[in-house]
Write an enzyme that holds these catalytic residues in place. Sequence first.
Site, PDB file in Angstrom:
ATOM      1  N   TYR A  53       0.850  -1.195   0.000  1.00 31.07           N
ATOM      2  CA  TYR A  53       0.000   0.000   0.000  1.00 31.07           C
ATOM      3  C   TYR A  53       0.888   1.248   0.000  1.00 31.07           C
ATOM      4  O   TYR A  53       0.709   2.167  -0.803  1.00 31.07           O
ATOM      5  CB  TYR A  53      -0.929  -0.003   1.219  1.00 31.07           C
ATOM      6  CG  TYR A  53      -1.773   1.245   1.305  1.00 31.07           C
ATOM      7  CD1 TYR A  53      -1.285   2.383   1.940  1.00 31.07           C
ATOM      8  CD2 TYR A  53      -3.027   1.311   0.722  1.00 31.07           C
ATOM      9  CE1 TYR A  53      -2.031   3.541   1.998  1.00 31.07           C
ATOM     10  CE2 TYR A  53      -3.776   2.472   0.768  1.00 31.07           C
ATOM     11  CZ  TYR A  53      -3.277   3.583   1.409  1.00 31.07           C
ATOM     12  OH  TYR A  53      -4.010   4.733   1.461  1.00 31.07           O
ATOM     13  N   ASP A  54       1.883   1.247   0.899  1.00 32.12           N
ATOM     14  CA  ASP A  54       2.779   2.404   0.985  1.00 32.12           C
ATOM     15  C   ASP A  54       3.485   2.648  -0.342  1.00 32.12           C
ATOM     16  O   ASP A  54       3.718   3.782  -0.737  1.00 32.12           O
ATOM     17  CB  ASP A  54       3.821   2.204   2.093  1.00 32.12           C
ATOM     18  CG  ASP A  54       3.180   2.269   3.471  1.00 32.12           C
ATOM     19  OD1 ASP A  54       2.050   2.785   3.570  1.00 32.12           O
ATOM     20  OD2 ASP A  54       3.790   1.798   4.443  1.00 32.12           O
ATOM     21  N   SER A  72      -0.326  13.437   9.927  1.00 28.21           N
ATOM     22  CA  SER A  72       0.373  12.154   9.907  1.00 28.21           C
ATOM     23  C   SER A  72       1.846  12.403   9.598  1.00 28.21           C
ATOM     24  O   SER A  72       2.276  13.546   9.451  1.00 28.21           O
ATOM     25  CB  SER A  72      -0.262  11.231   8.886  1.00 28.21           C
ATOM     26  OG  SER A  72      -0.166  11.826   7.630  1.00 28.21           O
ATOM     27  N   GLU A 132      11.631   7.025  19.133  1.00 28.90           N
ATOM     28  CA  GLU A 132      10.676   6.305  19.984  1.00 28.90           C
ATOM     29  C   GLU A 132       9.896   5.292  19.149  1.00 28.90           C
ATOM     30  O   GLU A 132       9.879   5.387  17.912  1.00 28.90           O
ATOM     31  CB  GLU A 132       9.727   7.308  20.644  1.00 28.90           C
ATOM     32  CG  GLU A 132       8.914   8.104  19.635  1.00 28.90           C
ATOM     33  CD  GLU A 132       8.025   9.170  20.278  1.00 28.90           C
ATOM     34  OE1 GLU A 132       8.571  10.110  20.891  1.00 28.90           O
ATOM     35  OE2 GLU A 132       6.790   9.044  20.151  1.00 28.90           O
ATOM     36  N   LYS A 162       7.125   3.345  17.062  1.00 27.39           N
ATOM     37  CA  LYS A 162       5.916   3.667  16.296  1.00 27.39           C
ATOM     38  C   LYS A 162       4.927   2.553  16.601  1.00 27.39           C
ATOM     39  O   LYS A 162       5.114   1.407  16.195  1.00 27.39           O
ATOM     40  CB  LYS A 162       6.239   3.733  14.805  1.00 27.39           C
ATOM     41  CG  LYS A 162       5.037   4.138  13.979  1.00 27.39           C
ATOM     42  CD  LYS A 162       5.434   4.430  12.552  1.00 27.39           C
ATOM     43  CE  LYS A 162       4.295   4.993  11.745  1.00 27.39           C
ATOM     44  NZ  LYS A 162       3.055   4.274  11.803  1.00 27.39           N
ATOM     45  N   ASP A 169       1.655   0.391  16.423  1.00 25.07           N
ATOM     46  CA  ASP A 169       0.754   0.070  15.316  1.00 25.07           C
ATOM     47  C   ASP A 169      -0.669  -0.087  15.840  1.00 25.07           C
ATOM     48  O   ASP A 169      -1.152  -1.196  16.051  1.00 25.07           O
ATOM     49  CB  ASP A 169       1.227  -1.227  14.649  1.00 25.07           C
ATOM     50  CG  ASP A 169       0.584  -1.426  13.300  1.00 25.07           C
ATOM     51  OD1 ASP A 169      -0.024  -0.469  12.790  1.00 25.07           O
ATOM     52  OD2 ASP A 169       0.684  -2.536  12.762  1.00 25.07           O
ATOM     53  N   GLU A 226      -1.655   6.323  20.809  1.00 25.97           N
ATOM     54  CA  GLU A 226      -2.109   5.234  19.963  1.00 25.97           C
ATOM     55  C   GLU A 226      -2.821   4.210  20.829  1.00 25.97           C
ATOM     56  O   GLU A 226      -2.249   3.732  21.811  1.00 25.97           O
ATOM     57  CB  GLU A 226      -0.842   4.637  19.323  1.00 25.97           C
ATOM     58  CG  GLU A 226      -1.046   3.936  18.053  1.00 25.97           C
ATOM     59  CD  GLU A 226      -1.169   4.863  16.837  1.00 25.97           C
ATOM     60  OE1 GLU A 226      -1.136   6.104  16.973  1.00 25.97           O
ATOM     61  OE2 GLU A 226      -1.318   4.303  15.748  1.00 25.97           O
ATOM     62  N   TYR A 252       2.096   9.602  23.190  1.00 27.73           N
ATOM     63  CA  TYR A 252       3.397   9.984  22.642  1.00 27.73           C
ATOM     64  C   TYR A 252       3.518  11.472  22.330  1.00 27.73           C
ATOM     65  O   TYR A 252       4.510  11.893  21.740  1.00 27.73           O
ATOM     66  CB  TYR A 252       3.732   9.168  21.394  1.00 27.73           C
ATOM     67  CG  TYR A 252       2.648   9.184  20.328  1.00 27.73           C
ATOM     68  CD1 TYR A 252       2.294  10.361  19.685  1.00 27.73           C
ATOM     69  CD2 TYR A 252       1.999   8.023  19.967  1.00 27.73           C
ATOM     70  CE1 TYR A 252       1.309  10.376  18.713  1.00 27.73           C
ATOM     71  CE2 TYR A 252       1.015   8.021  18.991  1.00 27.73           C
ATOM     72  CZ  TYR A 252       0.670   9.199  18.373  1.00 27.73           C
ATOM     73  OH  TYR A 252      -0.300   9.214  17.418  1.00 27.73           O
ATOM     74  N   LYS A 269       9.972   2.668   8.984  1.00 29.85           N
ATOM     75  CA  LYS A 269       9.231   1.417   9.169  1.00 29.85           C
ATOM     76  C   LYS A 269      10.157   0.224   9.008  1.00 29.85           C
ATOM     77  O   LYS A 269      10.926   0.163   8.037  1.00 29.85           O
ATOM     78  CB  LYS A 269       8.105   1.335   8.138  1.00 29.85           C
ATOM     79  CG  LYS A 269       6.975   2.288   8.422  1.00 29.85           C
ATOM     80  CD  LYS A 269       5.683   1.541   8.254  1.00 29.85           C
ATOM     81  CE  LYS A 269       4.511   2.441   8.046  1.00 29.85           C
ATOM     82  NZ  LYS A 269       3.370   1.693   7.554  1.00 29.85           N
ATOM     83  N   CYS A 323     -16.235 -22.275 -11.796  1.00 28.68           N
ATOM     84  CA  CYS A 323     -16.125 -21.930 -10.380  1.00 28.68           C
ATOM     85  C   CYS A 323     -15.784 -23.208  -9.612  1.00 28.68           C
ATOM     86  O   CYS A 323     -16.467 -24.222  -9.779  1.00 28.68           O
ATOM     87  CB  CYS A 323     -17.440 -21.339  -9.876  1.00 28.68           C
ATOM     88  SG  CYS A 323     -17.507 -21.253  -8.076  1.00 28.68           S
ATOM     89  N   CYS A 352     -19.162 -24.178  -7.372  1.00 34.19           N
ATOM     90  CA  CYS A 352     -20.461 -24.557  -7.934  1.00 34.19           C
ATOM     91  C   CYS A 352     -20.349 -25.065  -9.367  1.00 34.19           C
ATOM     92  O   CYS A 352     -21.328 -25.539  -9.935  1.00 34.19           O
ATOM     93  CB  CYS A 352     -21.426 -23.373  -7.878  1.00 34.19           C
ATOM     94  SG  CYS A 352     -20.986 -22.073  -9.035  1.00 34.19           S
ATOM     95  N   CYS A 370     -17.077 -15.587 -10.215  1.00 37.38           N
ATOM     96  CA  CYS A 370     -18.080 -16.623 -10.490  1.00 37.38           C
ATOM     97  C   CYS A 370     -19.381 -15.902 -10.798  1.00 37.38           C
ATOM     98  O   CYS A 370     -19.822 -15.052 -10.034  1.00 37.38           O
ATOM     99  CB  CYS A 370     -18.237 -17.523  -9.266  1.00 37.38           C
ATOM    100  SG  CYS A 370     -19.738 -18.495  -9.321  1.00 37.38           S
ATOM    101  N   CYS A 398     -24.297 -19.513  -6.399  1.00 38.90           N
ATOM    102  CA  CYS A 398     -23.148 -20.321  -5.971  1.00 38.90           C
ATOM    103  C   CYS A 398     -23.159 -20.425  -4.442  1.00 38.90           C
ATOM    104  O   CYS A 398     -23.221 -19.409  -3.752  1.00 38.90           O
ATOM    105  CB  CYS A 398     -21.856 -19.656  -6.439  1.00 38.90           C
ATOM    106  SG  CYS A 398     -20.374 -20.377  -5.735  1.00 38.90           S
TER     107      CYS A 398
HETATM  108  S1  IVH Z   1       3.740  11.446  16.189  1.00 40.93           S
HETATM  109  C1  IVH Z   1       2.609  15.155  13.676  1.00 40.93           C
HETATM  110  N1  IVH Z   1       4.574   9.271  17.414  1.00 40.93           N
HETATM  111  O1  IVH Z   1       1.707   6.953  13.235  1.00 40.93           O
HETATM  112  C2  IVH Z   1       3.087  13.835  14.127  1.00 40.93           C
HETATM  113  N2  IVH Z   1       2.876   9.039  15.785  1.00 40.93           N
HETATM  114  O2  IVH Z   1       1.523   8.748  10.274  1.00 40.93           O
HETATM  115  C3  IVH Z   1       2.109  13.104  14.886  1.00 40.93           C
HETATM  116  N3  IVH Z   1       2.065   6.751  15.526  1.00 40.93           N
HETATM  117  O3  IVH Z   1      -0.826   9.317  12.824  1.00 40.93           O
HETATM  118  C4  IVH Z   1       2.392  11.685  15.099  1.00 40.93           C
HETATM  119  N4  IVH Z   1       3.358   5.826  17.043  1.00 40.93           N
HETATM  120  O4  IVH Z   1      -1.154   7.494  14.522  1.00 40.93           O
HETATM  121  C5  IVH Z   1       3.739   9.772  16.483  1.00 40.93           C
HETATM  122  N5  IVH Z   1       5.378   7.468  18.617  1.00 40.93           N
HETATM  123  C6  IVH Z   1       4.553   7.971  17.708  1.00 40.93           C
HETATM  124  C7  IVH Z   1       3.651   7.142  17.003  1.00 40.93           C
HETATM  125  C8  IVH Z   1       2.832   7.731  16.035  1.00 40.93           C
HETATM  126  C9  IVH Z   1       2.405   5.617  16.151  1.00 40.93           C
HETATM  127  C10 IVH Z   1       1.069   6.852  14.457  1.00 40.93           C
HETATM  128  C11 IVH Z   1       0.146   8.022  14.550  1.00 40.93           C
HETATM  129  C12 IVH Z   1       0.355   8.811  13.313  1.00 40.93           C
HETATM  130  C13 IVH Z   1       0.990   7.799  12.397  1.00 40.93           C
HETATM  131  C14 IVH Z   1       2.008   8.404  11.475  1.00 40.93           C
END
Ligand code: IVH
Length: 726
Positions: A48-49, A94, A125, A127, A129, A184, A236, A324, A422, A425, A440, A445
């Site tokens: 996706y990214d 984001s 720090e 990230k 999920d 998060e 965070y 990532k 299919c 079926c 199908c 089906c």
């Molecule tokens: S800081 C303006 N710190 O990752 C920056 N985001 O696209 C604000 N996330 O929307 C985000 N861990 O939902 C920040 N330690 C962390 C994070 C974090 C997860 C998420 C967050 C954000 C997305 C980045």
Amino acid sequence: MFYAFVWCSMRGEETHAAKRVAELRREIEKHNRLYYEEAAPTISDRDYDRLYKELVDLEAEFPNLVTPDSPTQRVGGTPLQAFAQIEHRVPMLSLDNTYSEDEIANFYKRITRLLPDETIPVVIEPKVDGVAVSLMYENGHLKYAATRGDGSVGDDITGNVKTIRSVPQQLRGGAPKVFEVRGEAFLDKDGFKKLNKERETAGLPLFANPRNAAAGSLKHLDPKIVARRPLGIVFYGTGATEGAGVDLHSEVFPLFKKLGLPTHEHWWLADSVEKILDAIRKLDRVRKDFRYETDGAVIKVDALVQRERLGFTAKSPRWAIAYKYAAERLETKLLDIKVQVGRTGILTPVAMLEPVVVSGSTVSRATLHNEDEIKRKDIRIGDKVVIEKAGEVIPAVVEVVKSQRPREAKTFDFFKHIHGKCPVCGGSIRRDPQFVAWRCENLQCPAQTTRRVEFFAARGALDIEGIGGIVADKLVERGLVREPLDLFDLKTEQLAKLNLGTDEAPRVFGEKNTAKAIKAIERARALPLSRWLYALAIPEVGKITAIQLARFHDKIDNVAHSELLRDVLAYHEAAKSERGEIAERLIKSGFAERSKSKADKDRAIVTEVGPVVAKSVLDFLGSAAGKKILQRMKQLGIEPRSEKVSAKKAEELPLAGKTFVLTGTLPSMTREEATGKIEALGGHVTSSVSNKTDYLLAGAEPGSKLDKAKELGVRIIDDAEFRKML
Ligand code: IVH
């Protein structure tokens, strides 16, 4: 001559880019829908990214191609209508993402160039999920909690967040006057496994990963159910604050701890590229032991004054970047490819693998997405393949280890493999170019029927308790149900005696479950149009699209013969010079508005739903099968009505501007029904009582909201009074 050539080739390049941009947008929108609305992603985050980045890059290279409706111009998903909306005082942006260490080095070089001759310490720090949330504390007291939504406006999820045990209602010690904290929300790794096991037993669809499960939980309309999910939050950062007295990001972690807010245990400070990369590697070693999933590291400039000077781009801050980690990859043997049939008849190839342990769980199946993907990656049965699995997400086959291809590896011809039929079926199949997939064609089906019945009865659709995967399977297998509407003809004895087990070990559905299911089936008759439009599994119609359609059509026949949808198609098919009249009509009806982008010289319009949706809806309801559905609904006396009306008329409705809060169990209707009725009359429902609340609708066993309403002098009404009001 030379100039003409250069100009021509530039034009050519742009035309080529425009085609690819359109393709990417369609693809990204599709995956957004699958991810946000259906919680059923079909590609990995990394893929996706990649698509997203390709679009960002093309738009940067050809700014002419940027349109206001491009997915790159939005920060996140559209907020769901069922929740009250909260405007973020400071937008929730984001981050830019990267998988490359070089880009991390570029990031640090870039900020050093922007702030020359300064040391720039950064914090590294985890990230997390999960799902981004914002919590507002005023004088230490939790006022509200919201999702990110589209970055400016999110859903009010206060009731749900309050069920999370680690979230303090009251901050400890001297709390700042205004303190908006961001973090998060997550579902812990063990809790996720347990939840999916429970769902499997109950015949409910499984969540693809903990993040989906957390998002699904937070958007649940019933906080009692949310309370049973093992959710947590890691904070965070901050949003709007007054009196926090923080100058450095690194001061936030000890402050959070002092106030009783859960935050990162592991973080590092660095002031050079080497030190940043070192911290990223250190984090990778420890993150496996965290209770929650992490998918990367976030690198943020520590000093708030430096952040201010670095500023923002349109979507993200220049002072932060996310790195990532690559998903875990392993090699195994591809034993076979099986073809599964989904609810809309799409045939999906699934890899059957020699079992291997990846990211802590045994993997024996992986998605292959579609035929083109198999061809593109030249995947053959018997091949040694690389599979990828990030945390708990559904594993995918990434590539083939060509150097180890056995001589006997067999090429996979999708059509031949299933003998052009299919696999369930034996019906005819057709290639659907839009989904790069075979489909199908037999709406009867059994595989499709089962999935459609299951979908029809699911929570967001008609919410028919008890009719999950296993029950749907058996109903179809025993010939009691051939299409979802057959549920309305089921007899109590048929359902009570339904054997969910085997002939040797029978397990009947039972009377108690039957009584509940029959009651839910009867209730479904009266559900509003939007829920029916969604439940019919019309391709391209997710929950939000169904709500949009229902706002502009008062019954299903009007959707089937919709002038608005025809106009959307006509607008896109007409030459630019001939669009004016159609555009005026659509704008007048409230179904479209003029693009606000200054870059858009054509002053194009943005319609509530696009041409792909319009075509799909008209095709589906106009097809022989669609007509049969409409006719059958009429015979059954089911005529769902729209609960919403066009935005233009909303302010004229009797409950316009009135805010309701619901508590306890109502004897005559479910919460969702009550919410639907309130919204139909122009009112809205929020989850917590405040002095903005006009009515508290209280049923049996009301919660603390009743006390709060009494304290604030909010008018309290019961079920009978509410019905009178309606
Ligand atoms: S800081 C303006 N710190 O990752 C920056 N985001 O696209 C604000 N996330 O929307 C985000 N861990 O939902 C920040 N330690 C962390 C994070 C974090 C997860 C998420 C967050 C954000 C997305 C980045």
